[in-house]
Each structure stands twice: as C-alpha cells, then as structure tokens.
Write an enzyme that holds these catalytic residues in place. Sequence first.
Site, PDB file in Angstrom:
ATOM      1  N   CYS A 176       7.971   0.353  -5.886  1.00 15.80           N
ATOM      2  CA  CYS A 176       9.310  -0.261  -5.826  1.00 15.80           C
ATOM      3  C   CYS A 176      10.272   0.380  -6.812  1.00 15.80           C
ATOM      4  O   CYS A 176      11.447   0.565  -6.511  1.00 15.80           O
ATOM      5  CB  CYS A 176       9.236  -1.759  -6.121  1.00 15.80           C
ATOM      6  SG  CYS A 176       8.780  -2.786  -4.719  1.00 15.80           S
ATOM      7  N   HIS A 209      -4.504   4.743   0.261  1.00 14.55           N
ATOM      8  CA  HIS A 209      -4.762   6.158   0.018  1.00 14.55           C
ATOM      9  C   HIS A 209      -5.473   6.739   1.231  1.00 14.55           C
ATOM     10  O   HIS A 209      -6.426   6.142   1.743  1.00 14.55           O
ATOM     11  CB  HIS A 209      -5.671   6.357  -1.204  1.00 14.55           C
ATOM     12  CG  HIS A 209      -5.126   5.809  -2.466  1.00 14.55           C
ATOM     13  ND1 HIS A 209      -4.404   6.580  -3.344  1.00 14.55           N
ATOM     14  CD2 HIS A 209      -5.199   4.570  -3.013  1.00 14.55           C
ATOM     15  CE1 HIS A 209      -4.053   5.832  -4.387  1.00 14.55           C
ATOM     16  NE2 HIS A 209      -4.521   4.606  -4.204  1.00 14.55           N
ATOM     17  N   HIS A 222      -0.781  -0.471  -1.431  1.00 15.09           N
ATOM     18  CA  HIS A 222      -0.711   0.942  -1.071  1.00 15.09           C
ATOM     19  C   HIS A 222      -2.075   1.398  -0.569  1.00 15.09           C
ATOM     20  O   HIS A 222      -3.106   0.888  -0.983  1.00 15.09           O
ATOM     21  CB  HIS A 222      -0.215   1.814  -2.229  1.00 15.09           C
ATOM     22  CG  HIS A 222      -1.033   1.732  -3.475  1.00 15.09           C
ATOM     23  ND1 HIS A 222      -1.005   0.652  -4.335  1.00 15.09           N
ATOM     24  CD2 HIS A 222      -1.906   2.613  -4.015  1.00 15.09           C
ATOM     25  CE1 HIS A 222      -1.822   0.873  -5.355  1.00 15.09           C
ATOM     26  NE2 HIS A 222      -2.388   2.063  -5.173  1.00 15.09           N
TER      27      HIS A 222
END
Length: 120
Positions: free
Chosen positions: A17, A111, A109
């Site tokens: 963010c 990966h 998130h």
Amino acid sequence: MTRTHVGDGYAGDDFYCDVAIPHAAQLQVEHDDEWVLAFHHTRPFWANHIVVVPKKHIASLTSVTAEDEEWMRRLFAVVQTLAGALERRDGAAAVLTNLGAFQDSKHLHVHIHNGRRLRD
C-alpha cells in the site's frame, strides 16, 4: 506523510500500500489493472520471483471476507495466468503466501517463483 520510494530503506508494515502500488512505474511490472498489481520482487529470493497483490488492502489470506470475493477472484486469475506461463516456460513453478509471523508485510500477497534460491 512522505511516501517512501522503491529501493529506499522502507521500515513500515505495508510495503504494498505504501510503496509498490503508488510507485508501480518504478517496478518491473508483469500485470497492472485497477484490481491487481504483479511485479518482479524487488529483492528476489529465487531466480524467477513475482509478487501478486490486490490493490485493496486485505491483511492476509486468513482475513478474507465475503466482501473480498471479487478481489480474490481477480487476484487468483492473475496468479493462475502468471504461474501457468512460468510453468509452461520452465516446467515448474511454486505459488506461496505467508501468514502470521511469516508475513513481513501485512498485506495479502502471493509469491510465484521457480529457479535456484538466491538468498535465505
């Protein structure tokens, strides 16, 4: 508040963010739309290392609610596309998300990675 640029010594708790999303032009971007940003990790752990994030702040996979359904659909559509491309190109890929103490940045998130490990 002054925003930290990619590459600066960021010390906050939401790199996505605070830094990545507002400064996407400074990243090696694989996908960018109004819902999702995917880019090559700024400090990769693997030879090929892409990070995919929703542009809405969602703390982690375990905090997802019914209100986040469309965000999750969009996020995982991008993950599927990018992971599939890496798998087709190299024969293998891994998809990973971290939770709790393993999650450095408290923003969901994912990966996508393969290749040799570059660091611990």
